[in-house]
Write an enzyme that holds these catalytic residues in place. Sequence first.
Site, short mmCIF file in Angstrom:
data_model
loop_
_atom_site.label_atom_id
_atom_site.label_comp_id
_atom_site.label_asym_id
_atom_site.label_seq_id
_atom_site.Cartn_x
_atom_site.Cartn_y
_atom_site.Cartn_z
N GLY A 17 0.79 -1.24 0.00
CA GLY A 17 0.00 0.00 0.00
C GLY A 17 0.81 1.28 0.00
O GLY A 17 0.27 2.36 0.28
N LYS A 18 2.10 1.19 -0.33
CA LYS A 18 2.96 2.39 -0.32
C LYS A 18 2.47 3.48 -1.26
O LYS A 18 2.35 4.64 -0.88
CB LYS A 18 4.40 2.02 -0.70
CG LYS A 18 5.12 1.10 0.22
CD LYS A 18 6.55 0.88 -0.19
CE LYS A 18 6.75 0.62 -1.65
NZ LYS A 18 5.97 -0.54 -2.18
N TYR B 90 10.93 -10.89 -13.70
CA TYR B 90 9.98 -11.86 -13.17
C TYR B 90 9.93 -13.13 -14.04
O TYR B 90 9.66 -14.21 -13.54
CB TYR B 90 8.59 -11.25 -13.05
CG TYR B 90 8.44 -10.34 -11.85
CD1 TYR B 90 8.77 -10.80 -10.58
CD2 TYR B 90 7.97 -9.04 -11.97
CE1 TYR B 90 8.64 -9.98 -9.47
CE2 TYR B 90 7.83 -8.22 -10.86
CZ TYR B 90 8.17 -8.70 -9.62
OH TYR B 90 8.05 -7.88 -8.51
N ASP C 48 8.17 6.96 -2.23
CA ASP C 48 7.66 5.60 -2.34
C ASP C 48 8.88 4.70 -2.54
O ASP C 48 9.27 4.40 -3.65
CB ASP C 48 6.72 5.53 -3.54
CG ASP C 48 6.18 4.13 -3.80
OD1 ASP C 48 6.58 3.19 -3.10
OD2 ASP C 48 5.37 3.98 -4.73
N GLU D 190 3.38 -9.34 -11.50
CA GLU D 190 3.49 -9.71 -10.08
C GLU D 190 2.67 -10.95 -9.71
O GLU D 190 2.81 -11.47 -8.59
CB GLU D 190 3.00 -8.53 -9.21
CG GLU D 190 3.86 -7.29 -9.30
CD GLU D 190 3.30 -6.14 -8.48
OE1 GLU D 190 4.03 -5.16 -8.30
OE2 GLU D 190 2.13 -6.22 -8.05
#
Length: 203
Positions: free
Chosen positions: A16-17, A47, A85, A151
Site C-alpha cells: 500500500g505504499k 519476473y 515511495d 506480479e
Amino acid sequence: MNKGAVISIEGLIGCGKTTLVTNLCDKHNYVPFFEPVETNPYLEDYYREPERYAFTMQVHLLWERYKMFQNAYYRSLQGEVCVLDRSPQGDYAFALVQNMDGYFTKNEFQTYKNMNQILHSQMANSDLVIWLDISPEEVIERIKKRSRNCECNIPIEYLQHLYDAYQTVLASLEKQTSVVRIDARPNVEIVISSVAKVIDKLI
C-alpha cells in the site's frame, strides 16, 4: 522558511505504499516521489527470468532511487516535505534477497555493494523512515486483487525473504535516523492518519 524533510515509505511489494503516498500528499500538500515501476524496462524480464536480469534490474533501480532521493533532498532544503515511495536505503533489502536466492553471482553482489556504498556516501539520510508492516500472506491477497501481470506469480517465499531482509536493513537504519513501524492492515484512511501524525511530530 518552514522546515522541510525527506520521508521514506518502505514496505513489501503490494503493502500500500503508492496509495499511501498519493493520498497523504494530496491531503497535506507534501511532494510525492514514486518508485519508477511503470518505466522500469527490466521488471517483466526479471519476473520471467530472474537469474538473467536480477543484477541489471537491481543496479537500474539503485540508480533511479538515488536520483529520486537527491531530488527530494534538495527540495527539502527549500522547505518542502517530500515523501518517497521507497528509497535507496531500502533498495539494499532487495539486493540481499537476490543474493540469498542465488540470483546474484558472488562478483555481482560485491559490485552491487561497492556501487551502493559509493552512492550512499554522497547522500544524506532520510529524516524519517516509515515501515508499513504487513505479513507476506496478507500481501499475496492484495497482489491478487490489483492484478498487475508481472506480479501475479510472485512466490510467498520471495516475500518472506524480503520481509526478513528488510528487518536487517531497518535495524541498520535505526542507528542513523528515526524509524517508525505502522500497522498497514487497517483501511487506507487509518494508515494515512497514523502516518500523518508521525510526520507532524517531525516537522
